[in-house]
Design an enzyme around this catalytic site. Structure first.
Site: not given
Ligand code: UFG
Length: 346
Positions: A14, A34, A36-37, A127, A154, A158, A184, A300
């Protein structure tokens, strides 16, 4: 004279896109990272896109004296956009102290330095995770929705960082702050010169999906189709990274042009629309013409069923609105994945 903005984490996903938009809007940018990532090559990418090379300092925001040195070297910083933070939800459960130390102390160091160096404002990367699973009557979720107990260290960082900023300002700190609650972020710059660079096996949906489409991963697992949503898969508000980056430019202008009605304010940054995982896969297949290998697996742990944002406040007060469609965002993510292949990276 151009206004100077310090972007912490400016070589990250971002941060790099925001730096591009800041430069294109006429700001001077100093990046602190830094690495790191992320990689210092990103600075070259930013220069390639904008024709301007931002200043870069390899500094860890945990290092107070190194950070102070940045304010001494670049004397007239007007605002800070603070991205530098650890951001992997799963890792934060394994290494909570790392997350609390990095995310809290970096912010505290910046807040401590701001008044001394006459920095007017800070934008903090928050977030939608702070809302947890909003009650059905609160969808799309507004900024007034209750904050729910965080599901991970995490997410907790926030929430605590938002409170630290609010308390600091309440105590009389002579600064302004905007908390941006992102939904997202996905996609990459249309040039495919910069983009998302996950380490190892991606935990997030889009990099996993594009790596599967590229044949790097065998298949994408869709985590659950038995949720209480129209097609059973989870719903999120996917926002194109360039739109998200532009929200920071609008928020910074809001601070520096004295438009704030309160010294600390909060805005949702999303599209206002939710899409399910299965809809997203279908859109990806349609807009790229690539067939995706995926299977439905179990849920998950820790996943929110559905969340998308009400973004009226940002539309009205910041004069900002997401412009791009999901298909455009997904096409850019695919273009970036192809670019990584061309560069021999992935
Ligand atoms: N998903 C899958 N398969 C995958 C990865 C994700 O089906 O391999 C699904 C998840 O179940 C979710 C959606 O895709 O329904 C989005 O998942 P992400 O991991 O991409 O994102 P999240 O909504 O879980 O998390 C994001 C940010 C976090 C933040 C969060 C806030 O990555 O940093 O939104 O809700 F905290």
């Amino acid at each position: 004279m151009k206004r100077k903005i310090l972007v912490t984490g400016g070589t990250g996903f971002i941060g790099s896109h925001t730096t591009v938009e800041l430069i294109q809007a006429g700001y001077d940018v100093v990046i602190v990272d830094n690495l790191s990532n992320s990689s210092a090559d990103v600075v070259d990418g930013i220069e390639k896109i904008t024709g301007v090379r931002p200043a870069f300092e390899k500094v860890d925001c945990l290092d107070y004296s190194a950070l102070e040195h940045v304010f001494q070297k670049y004397t007239d910083i007007s605002g800070i956009i603070h991205f530098a933070a650890s951001k992997a939800v799963g890792e934060s459960v394994q290494k909570p102290l790392l997350y609390y130390r990095n995310n809290l102390n970096s912010l505290i160091n910046l807040l401590q330095l701001m008044p001394e160096y006459h920095v007017k404002g800070i934008i903090f990367s928050s977030s939608c995770t702070v809302y947890g699973q909003p009650d059905p009557e609160n969808l799309p979720v507004t900024e007034q929705a209750p904050i729910k107990k965080a599901e991970s260290p995490y997410g907790n960082t926030k929430q605590i960082c938002e409170e630290i900023i609010t308390d600091d300002i309440k105590s009389g700190a002579p600064i302004h702050a905007i908390l941006l609650r992102y939904f997202n972020p996905i996609g990459s710059h249309p040039s495919a010169i910069i983009g998302e660079m996950p380490n190892g096996v991606p935990a997030n949906l889009i990099p996993y999906l594009t790596q599967t489409a590229m044949g790097i991963r065998k298949e994408l697992s869709v985590f659950g189709n038995d949720y209480n949503t129209p097609d059973g898969s989870c719903i999120r508000d996917y926002i194109y990274i360039v739109d998200l980056a532009k929200a920071h430019v609008a928020a910074m202008a809001h601070i520096l042009d004295d438009k704030m009605t309160t010294p600390v304010d909060v805005f949702n940054i999303g599209t206002g629309k939710g899409n399910s995982v299965l809809e997203l896969i279908k859109t990806f297949e349609e807009c790229t013409g690539v067939k995706l290998n995926y299977k439905i697996v179990g849920r998950r742990a820790g996943d929110i069923e559905q969340v998308w944002g009400n973004v009226d406040k940002a539309n009205k007060e910041l004069g900002w609105k997401a412009q791009h469609t999901l298909a455009e965002a997904l096409s850019s993510a695919w273009k970036w994945q192809q670019e990584l292949r061309k560069r021999g990276i992935m």
